[in-house]
Design a protein around this motif. Structure first.
Motif, short mmCIF file in Angstrom:
data_model
loop_
_atom_site.label_atom_id
_atom_site.label_comp_id
_atom_site.label_asym_id
_atom_site.label_seq_id
_atom_site.Cartn_x
_atom_site.Cartn_y
_atom_site.Cartn_z
N GLU A 1 0.87 -1.17 0.00
CA GLU A 1 0.00 0.00 0.00
C GLU A 1 0.91 1.22 0.00
N PRO B 1 2.33 9.66 6.19
CA PRO B 1 1.61 8.81 5.22
C PRO B 1 1.20 7.48 5.84
N ARG C 1 1.37 5.25 0.28
CA ARG C 1 0.75 6.47 0.76
C ARG C 1 1.72 7.63 0.56
N SER D 1 -2.00 7.13 7.81
CA SER D 1 -3.28 7.19 7.08
C SER D 1 -3.79 5.80 6.68
N VAL D 2 -3.02 4.76 6.94
CA VAL D 2 -3.49 3.40 6.65
C VAL D 2 -4.25 2.92 7.88
#
Length: 134
Positions: free
Chosen positions: A66, A79, A68, A82-83
């Motif tokens: 993932e 970043p 970000r 934000s997961v």
């Protein structure tokens, strides 16, 4: 550079869209992963459940990454922060679909996060690769 003639506080660089930041971050993450010996299998793989930014192999590992990206002074956190749980569940669910469709041999799987910081012009400031992020 001529920007000093434009007056204080004027920014001659157009602001990047969220999509542009995301694309730049993903491109940078792919480059970085390749430099570390990863083979990129898929980018932006989609199904009904969602999307996985990068699917890569590294030795006998299949890695779902993932990506970000953030720019600016970090007003919205890092970043990787934000997961959230919802995103982790969505990536796992999408990975399950991918594995069901394409798994040809037994591989260990891992979920990573690539956290990319960009400057206002879209240049990469840092990339942090978090293995086993979730």
């Amino acid at each position: 550079m001529v920007s000093h003639l434009l007056g204080p506080g004027h920014n001659s660089t157009p602001k990047l869209t969220r999509q542009q930041k995301g694309r730049l971050g993903e491109e940078a993450a792919c480059r970085w992963l390749r430099e570390q010996g990863y083979q990129i299998i898929e980018q932006n793989w989609r199904c009904r459940r969602g999307e996985i930014d990068i699917i890569a192999s590294h030795g006998d590992l299949l890695v779902f990454v993932e990506v970000r990206s953030r720019s600016g002074a970090g007003n919205y956190g890092t970043p990787q922060e934000s997961v959230d749980i919802r995103k982790m569940q969505q990536v796992r669910s999408t990975a399950a679909v991918y594995l069901q469709k394409f798994r040809e041999k037994e591989l260990q799987i891992r979920f990573d996060v690539a956290a990319v910081i960009l400057d206002a012009a879209g240049q990469i400031v840092t990339i942090e690769h978090i293995e086993n992020a979730f």
